[in-house]
Each structure stands twice: as C-alpha cells, then as structure tokens.
Design a protein around this motif. Sequence first.
Motif, PDB file in Angstrom:
ATOM      1  N   TRP A   1     -11.846 -15.986  35.587  1.00 35.50           N
ATOM      2  CA  TRP A   1     -12.335 -16.191  34.228  1.00 35.50           C
ATOM      3  C   TRP A   1     -11.910 -17.547  33.673  1.00 35.50           C
ATOM      4  O   TRP A   1     -12.629 -18.154  32.872  1.00 35.50           O
ATOM      5  CB  TRP A   1     -11.803 -15.091  33.307  1.00 35.50           C
TER       6      TRP A   1
ATOM      7  N   LEU B   1     -13.162 -13.520  41.717  1.00 32.98           N
ATOM      8  CA  LEU B   1     -13.397 -13.601  40.281  1.00 32.98           C
ATOM      9  C   LEU B   1     -12.346 -14.487  39.622  1.00 32.98           C
ATOM     10  O   LEU B   1     -11.154 -14.345  39.871  1.00 32.98           O
ATOM     11  CB  LEU B   1     -13.326 -12.199  39.672  1.00 32.98           C
TER      12      LEU B   1
ATOM     13  N   GLY C   1     -17.624 -16.098  37.686  1.00 26.69           N
ATOM     14  CA  GLY C   1     -16.969 -16.425  36.425  1.00 26.69           C
ATOM     15  C   GLY C   1     -17.972 -16.931  35.413  1.00 26.69           C
ATOM     16  O   GLY C   1     -19.176 -16.687  35.538  1.00 26.69           O
TER      17      GLY C   1
ATOM     18  N   SER D   1     -20.687 -14.313  35.593  1.00 30.16           N
ATOM     19  CA  SER D   1     -20.054 -13.014  35.343  1.00 30.16           C
ATOM     20  C   SER D   1     -21.069 -11.945  34.968  1.00 30.16           C
ATOM     21  O   SER D   1     -20.727 -10.770  34.855  1.00 30.16           O
ATOM     22  CB  SER D   1     -19.001 -13.146  34.237  1.00 30.16           C
TER      23      SER D   1
END
Length: 322
Positions: A206, A204, A264, A298
């Motif tokens: 962001w 992951l 993401g 995401s």
Amino acid sequence: MLKIKGLLISILLLAGILAGCNETPAENKDSTTEAVNVDATDWPRTFKDALGKEIVIEEKPEKMVSLWYFYPEILVALGEPPAATTEKEYLSSLAYLQGKLDSVEELGDKLSPSIEKILSTDPDYILATEHQEKLYESLEKVAPVITLKSKDIYENWQYGLRTVAEIIGKEDEAEKVIARMMKEISSGREALKSIQGESVALILSWDGKTFNVLGEENPVYTLAFDQEMGLGLTPDDTFKGTNNEFTSFEGISTVQADHIFLIGDITKKEELMNDLKQSNVWNNLNAVKKGNIYSMDSSAITGGPLAVEYALQNITNALHKF
C-alpha cells in the motif's frame, strides 16, 4: 327417422359445445394457479442471515443500504446499485465501479456510518456484517438489518454473489454472471498453459514500504493458483499457504518467483517503481532480472466478482504474451 337423427346430431353438437365451454375455464384456472404459485415462491421469502435471524422479505427490495465495501460491487454486478453505501469515495476509485456509484449516497466510514443519512435514504433493508454489531440496535430502528459474515463473502465470490442475489431476487442474474466468469477463467487457464511450471508471486504494498506476499486466504491467490476455480498457475514454493509480510524490505530477497505482480495504488506506480529500482535487493530478484514485473491496482483485492474479473484480465493479459 330423419328427424330423430337430426335431433340426435343437434344434441351431440350441443353437448360438445357445452363440454368445450366447461374445459376452457378449467384450463384458465390451471394457468392462473401456476402463475400464483410462481409469484408466491418468489415473494414473500424468508432469508436466514449469519446471525440466525429469519427475515421475511415481503417483496423485491428496491432501496438497499450497504455498510461494507463488497456489497456495492456485488449489487452492481447484479444490476442493482445500492441507494447508499459507506466508503463511497474509495469504492468509486476502483476500476470497475468508476461512474457506477454517482447517484449513490455517501454514508461515511464503514465502522461508524451516519445513522442520520441512512434514515434519510429510507431504505428497505440494510446490508451489514459482524463488524457493525454495536450499531444493530440503532440500525434496526431505521430498517431491517441483514447480516452476512465478511470472511465468508471475501473468500468465496460465488457465495457472496448468490447470497445477495437471493435477498434481492436476482438468482438468475447471479448464475449468468458466474457462468460467464467461469468460462473466462477456463479460457484463461487454457491460454496460460504455455507458462506452466514458471512460478508467480502476488505482492501487495500500500505504501511502498511494507510488502506482503499474498497467501491462500486471499481471493486473488485463489484466482491465480487454484486448478479448478482459478488459472492453475504455479506459486512461489517459498510462499505457499498464509500471507507473508516482511518485517524489513530485505526480506523480499527470499522471493524466487519467475513473475511478480505488484498490487497497490496504481496512481503511485511510477513513484514506487522508481524507488525500487534504486535497491540492489530488488534488482537481484529473479523476476526483475527476467523483466517479469507487472503492476495491478488494488481494485483486484476486494474479493467480489468484479474484482476477480479485473484481476483475471490483468493476469491473463500480462502472462499470455509468453
């Protein structure tokens, strides 16, 4: 004698007719009683929430207000979108909720929702979590508050689905959703048997700067690697267990997986991939050398049934070609 026989026959026929008339109301009474029992079982019902509070739900709720991000997803999966929710803008961007929340009122931030807007919605019940504890007193003045623990729902999508279904009287629908999804998971597990033994990592990011290899407490990890509730894939040996966030990008060099899913903001995929391709650390990863890098929005990590289904389709479609 014939007259007597005729009289006896007439009496017997009359008795039969009267008996039949007496039985009919009895049958109707049984049917009515059964219907009443079914209705009584459904509503009212008493629900005990995570705080141990018993809430008597008199009739099927029609207007629910959501104060945490996973409730709208669950309600949509059950065919009952909320009347209002926090974080509507973010939720509306998720792949499986686009267009599903257009008529839903925005309540603002999940930790500081607008009480005024909640009041204007005139909800039957408010769905909250332990994170809104400081707001309970104000919320209770608007409508009964039902609290569920966020961790319980996030880590078990079936529990979340069944629990919310119990609140709104959609238990049958919840079981249909679970049965359908478990069938899809089972089919996916069968389809991916050809890559058993090849390891997979779920990473992951962001912002494209910090990277976190997802671990067991994440619902996507369960979906990917659990032998019964998931696809039964093989995780990278280095990252079994808890989440692993790298303090520096160089730490990602320890990922040895044959396949990597980058999770993401999908709208930033091109920018992220261009940056990564400039890095020798990235280019030396096993999965990069093999060309086994896949992007996943995401939308996959909210923990609800639609998120699990979204992740399932992405993982299966990416790996089934091998």
